[in-house]
Design an enzyme around this catalytic site. Structure first.
Site, short mmCIF file in Angstrom:
data_model
loop_
_atom_site.label_atom_id
_atom_site.label_comp_id
_atom_site.label_asym_id
_atom_site.label_seq_id
_atom_site.Cartn_x
_atom_site.Cartn_y
_atom_site.Cartn_z
N HIS A 54 0.85 -1.20 0.00
CA HIS A 54 0.00 0.00 0.00
C HIS A 54 0.88 1.24 0.00
O HIS A 54 2.10 1.14 0.08
CB HIS A 54 -1.01 -0.01 1.16
CG HIS A 54 -0.43 0.05 2.54
ND1 HIS A 54 0.38 -0.94 3.06
CD2 HIS A 54 -0.54 0.99 3.52
CE1 HIS A 54 0.73 -0.62 4.30
NE2 HIS A 54 0.18 0.56 4.61
N HIS A 56 1.33 3.91 2.02
CA HIS A 56 1.82 4.67 3.18
C HIS A 56 3.34 4.83 3.16
O HIS A 56 4.07 3.94 2.74
CB HIS A 56 1.39 4.00 4.50
CG HIS A 56 -0.05 4.24 4.83
ND1 HIS A 56 -0.76 3.47 5.71
CD2 HIS A 56 -0.91 5.20 4.38
CE1 HIS A 56 -2.00 3.93 5.81
NE2 HIS A 56 -2.12 4.98 5.00
N ASP A 58 5.69 4.67 5.26
CA ASP A 58 6.57 3.68 5.89
C ASP A 58 6.62 2.35 5.11
O ASP A 58 7.25 1.38 5.56
CB ASP A 58 6.19 3.44 7.36
CG ASP A 58 4.77 2.93 7.53
OD1 ASP A 58 3.85 3.47 6.88
OD2 ASP A 58 4.57 1.97 8.30
N HIS A 59 5.99 2.33 3.94
CA HIS A 59 6.05 1.14 3.08
C HIS A 59 6.64 1.44 1.70
O HIS A 59 7.00 0.52 0.97
CB HIS A 59 4.66 0.50 2.96
CG HIS A 59 4.13 0.05 4.29
ND1 HIS A 59 4.10 -1.26 4.68
CD2 HIS A 59 3.68 0.78 5.35
CE1 HIS A 59 3.65 -1.34 5.92
NE2 HIS A 59 3.39 -0.11 6.35
N HIS A 112 -7.56 -0.93 5.61
CA HIS A 112 -6.51 -0.03 6.13
C HIS A 112 -6.36 1.14 5.15
O HIS A 112 -6.38 2.31 5.54
CB HIS A 112 -5.22 -0.83 6.28
CG HIS A 112 -4.05 -0.04 6.77
ND1 HIS A 112 -3.96 0.44 8.06
CD2 HIS A 112 -2.91 0.35 6.15
CE1 HIS A 112 -2.81 1.09 8.20
NE2 HIS A 112 -2.15 1.05 7.06
N ASP A 131 -0.13 -3.96 6.17
CA ASP A 131 -0.76 -3.47 7.39
C ASP A 131 -2.22 -3.92 7.49
O ASP A 131 -3.04 -3.26 8.13
CB ASP A 131 -0.71 -1.93 7.45
CG ASP A 131 0.69 -1.43 7.75
OD1 ASP A 131 1.60 -2.25 7.95
OD2 ASP A 131 0.86 -0.18 7.76
N HIS A 169 4.77 -4.77 10.26
CA HIS A 169 5.29 -4.20 11.52
C HIS A 169 5.51 -5.27 12.59
O HIS A 169 4.81 -6.29 12.63
CB HIS A 169 4.31 -3.17 12.10
CG HIS A 169 4.17 -1.93 11.29
ND1 HIS A 169 4.90 -0.79 11.54
CD2 HIS A 169 3.39 -1.65 10.22
CE1 HIS A 169 4.56 0.15 10.66
NE2 HIS A 169 3.65 -0.34 9.85
FE FE Z 1 2.70 0.74 8.18
ZN ZN Z 2 -0.02 1.53 6.59
#
Ligand code: FE
Ligand code: ZN
Length: 239
Positions: A54, A56, A58-59, A112, A131, A169
């Site tokens: 996805h 985001h 942090d990905h 999400h 996530d 995570h």
């Molecule tokens: Fe994340």
């Molecule tokens: Zn995420």
């Protein structure tokens, strides 16, 4: 196929999926480039693809650097083409994404985010769930509905029980406390918590889990209906 788990940022995991015959590899959800580059250089890996579950930060945070350095291709959900940096291979629900080294089924699992996907490597029995499904937890519902998230988790529950789950995570310990609170008498959960604590004590990832273990222990997969699931999700948001 071999998997290298790479810790990124505070509690993210990126993964290298390596074809051991030729060292060609995909990286799943590179949060940042530096830790990925370190492993790639050290192990003489040919990084060919980025797979993003996805959009985001942090990905996808490593996408731009890694594409520039390795000239690789970026695979992501077609309706997220405007928010996944450097995306150039657009995939959709139920598609089999394939090339000489890798073959993955794409499973759309919104909730999400609306464009969240799972990369399911059927032959290897491995699923990258980003996530959406965590070990002993599930992602927060940012863009989708409770129903979408519930349906997405149900899709993942249908994968073979031995399927290994690699998620985005290291939230397992905190998740385990929530599961324990709402599922006190679950023996499988108790045993899994012992394993988790042991791994964490030794500074090891609690990942991978399996679909079978998650069905047995993860309170969100054990919710009987949408109403129960939604209640749990609300409680977890304020936990
Ligand atoms: Fe994340
Ligand atoms: Zn995420």
């Amino acid at each position: 196929m071999k998997i290298e788990i790479i810790k990124c940022l505070k509690d993210n995991y990126s993964y290298l999926l390596i074809n051991e015959k030729n060292n060609n590899a995909c990286v799943i959800d590179p949060s940042e480039s530096k830790p990925i580059i370190d492993v790639v250089e050290k192990k003489n890996i040919n990084l060919k693809f980025i797979l993003n579950t996805h959009h985001h930060y942090d990905h996808v945070g490593g996408n731009i650097d890694l594409k520039k350095k390795y000239g690789l291709n970026v695979v992501g959900f077609k309706y997220d083409k405007d928010r996944i940096p450097e995306i150039d291979i657009l995939v959709e629900d139920n598609q089999i994404w394939t090339n000489e080294d890798f073959e993955s089924k794409i499973i759309h699992i919104p909730g999400h985010t609306t464009g969240h996907i799972c990369f399911y490597f059927e032959k290897e029995k491995i699923a990258f769930t980003g996530d959406t499904l965590f070990s002993l937890g599930c992602g927060r519902i940012f863009e989708g509905t409770y129903k979408q998230m519930f349906d997405s988790l149900n899709k993942l529950k249908k994968l073979p029980l031995e399927t290994k789950i690699y998620c985005g995570h290291e939230y397992t310990f905190k998740n385990s406390i929530f599961c324990k609170k709402h599922d006190e008498n679950n023996k499988n959960l108790k045993n899994k918590i012992i394993e988790i604590e042991d791994k964490l004590k030794n500074n090891l990832p609690t990942i991978p889990s399996t679909i079978g273990e998650e069905i047995a222990c993860n309170i969100f997969l054990r919710a009987k209906n949408l109403e129960d699931f939604s209640k749990l999700r609300d409680l977890k948001d304020n936990f």
